[in-house]
Design a protein around this motif. Structure first.
Motif, short mmCIF file in Angstrom:
data_model
loop_
_atom_site.label_atom_id
_atom_site.label_comp_id
_atom_site.label_asym_id
_atom_site.label_seq_id
_atom_site.Cartn_x
_atom_site.Cartn_y
_atom_site.Cartn_z
N ASP A 25 0.83 -1.21 0.00
CA ASP A 25 0.00 0.00 0.00
C ASP A 25 0.86 1.26 0.00
OD1 ASP A 25 -2.25 -1.59 0.03
OD2 ASP A 25 -2.61 -1.39 2.19
N VAL A 26 1.90 1.27 0.83
CA VAL A 26 2.79 2.43 0.89
C VAL A 26 3.50 2.62 -0.45
CG1 VAL A 26 4.90 3.33 1.97
CG2 VAL A 26 3.10 2.34 3.38
N THR A 29 1.10 4.05 -3.04
CA THR A 29 0.85 5.46 -2.76
C THR A 29 2.03 6.31 -3.20
OG1 THR A 29 -0.55 4.86 -0.89
CG2 THR A 29 0.26 7.12 -0.96
N ILE A 32 2.07 6.61 -6.98
CA ILE A 32 1.05 7.55 -7.48
C ILE A 32 1.52 8.99 -7.25
CG2 ILE A 32 -1.29 8.42 -7.10
CD1 ILE A 32 -2.07 5.47 -6.52
N VAL A 33 2.02 9.28 -6.05
CA VAL A 33 2.51 10.63 -5.74
C VAL A 33 3.67 10.99 -6.66
CG1 VAL A 33 3.67 12.02 -3.98
CG2 VAL A 33 1.70 10.63 -3.37
#
Length: 96
Positions: A25-26, A29, A32-33
């Motif tokens: 998950d990290v 994320t 995406i960032v």
């Protein structure tokens, strides 16, 4: 095998699976960032005379342009951690 022993083994198995899922998950994320910042840096990058000014050190590049490689590096590191946790979890499950 008693119920207590089974529960203990089940909890240990869940721990490395949870770590792998959280790392994934990290990593997603951060990816995406990094993508959003990369697009923003591309749009904000100086062109023309302002690019010459940045190259000569007269003016500075926008912060997003400066931060983009750092954020991409963070995404790469979190991806490596996520892959390591995934393969460790997979190995641990196969071992049992």
């Amino acid at each position: 095998m008693t119920e207590e022993e089974y529960t203990q083994e089940d909890q240990e198995e869940k721990i490395h699976d949870k770590i792998a899922k959280h790392a994934e998950d990290v990593s997603m994320t951060a990816t995406i960032v990094s993508t959003v910042v990369g697009v923003g840096a591309t749009l904000a990058a100086p062109t023309g005379l302002s690019a010459i000014g940045v190259a000569l050190g007269i003016t500075s590049a926008p912060v997003i342009v400066t931060a983009a490689p750092i954020i991409a590096g963070v995404a790469a590191v979190t991806g490596a951690i996520s892959c390591t946790a995934f393969f460790y979890s997979k190995w641990k499950n196969r071992k049992d």
